[in-house]
Design an enzyme around this catalytic site. Structure first.
Site: not given
Length: 269
Positions: A109, A134, A136, A153, A219-220
């Site tokens: 992800h 991580h 995005h 993030h 957000t996941t």
């Protein structure tokens, strides 16, 4: 006398069992909460979420009962931050991160760098320990309806297990030597882990730590709320090639914007 001793022994045993059960329950909840933002939350559920048409953000709330907040939550992230209505805060943000990175992982992800004994961030006089950061692509957070090609993030945890996400937006520009260090160790395949020692997370922060802050969510999935969000006002740069190197693996892994509702945005310089 024997009967009294037996009753005291029995009550003591019940107390021990009850406390142990509470400790196990608390630990399980804590373990799930701490790791729900590392994109492994689906390991506990049959539903496999992602960013495609059938399993993407607009479907998350329907994939599993455990993900219902993705549809029903009131303080969901990400958002577009309306800077004109932000209310001033006198609290400065401070970081004292340490270069105690452990590994760089590809969990299917996102690409994520994990930390141990990583120092802390101080927000509103409350310390938070860095767990991981991580990526995005493109950014999830917008500023006044403007997005960026990349967002980082930094996930932090307080002593009472509340989460704070420090978000850094990345603008295309000159090459960033610290990104080069990460790209040299990219875990290309899903499930791959690469040892990464001594990477200082402070190298991915802008010099000034002015911020926008608000209540939000993961957000996941499971889109858990009561997450403190702190989005830095200043961005950092990375080259087009560096951003593309991350996007080549990540593809588009950004959730769509959520409603602000009645949330208050704080701003500090």
């Amino acid at each position: 006398m024997k009967k009294s001793f037996f009753l005291r022994t029995l009550l003591g045993a019940i107390t021990i069992v009850t406390c142990a059960a509470h400790d196990i329950s608390t630990h399980d909840h804590l373990h799930h909460h701490m790791h729900s933002y590392d994109s492994h939350s689906d390991d506990h559920h049959k539903a496999h979420w992602g960013y495609g048409k059938d399993n993407g953000p607009k479907q998350w709330g329907k994939l599993d009962e455990a993900y219902k907040l993705c549809d029903l939550g009131h303080n969901q992230s990400p958002i577009s931050i309306p800077t004109h209505s932000a209310q001033k805060s006198a609290h400065a943000l401070k970081t004292a991160y340490l270069a105690n990175s452990v590994e760089f992982i590809n969990n299917g992800h996102t690409l994520q760098v994990n930390y141990k004994n990583s120092g802390e961030l101080l927000y509103e006089n409350k310390p938070y320990e860095l767990l991981q950061f991580h990526f995005h692509t493109p950014s999830e957070t917008y500023i006044d309806q403007k997005g960026y090609p990349l967002e980082i993030h930094f996930v932090n945890k307080s002593a009472n297990d509340t989460l704070l996400v420090l978000a850094v937006l990345v603008k295309e520009g000159k090459a960033n030597k610290h990104f080069s260090q990460l790209i040299a160790h990219l875990p290309e395949k899903e499930g791959q882990s690469v040892a990464l020692k001594g990477f200082n997370p402070t190298n991915l922060l802008p010099k000034k730590l002015g911020y926008y802050a608000f209540d939000g969510s993961l957000t996941t999935p499971p889109c858990s709320e009561m997450v403190q969000w702190v989005v830095l006002k200043d961005y950092i740069f990375a080259s087009k090639e560096q951003i593309e190197a991350l996007h080549r693996i990540l593809q588009d892994n950004a959730r769509d914007l959520q409603e602000l509702n009645d949330r208050v945005i704080k701003v500090a310089n």
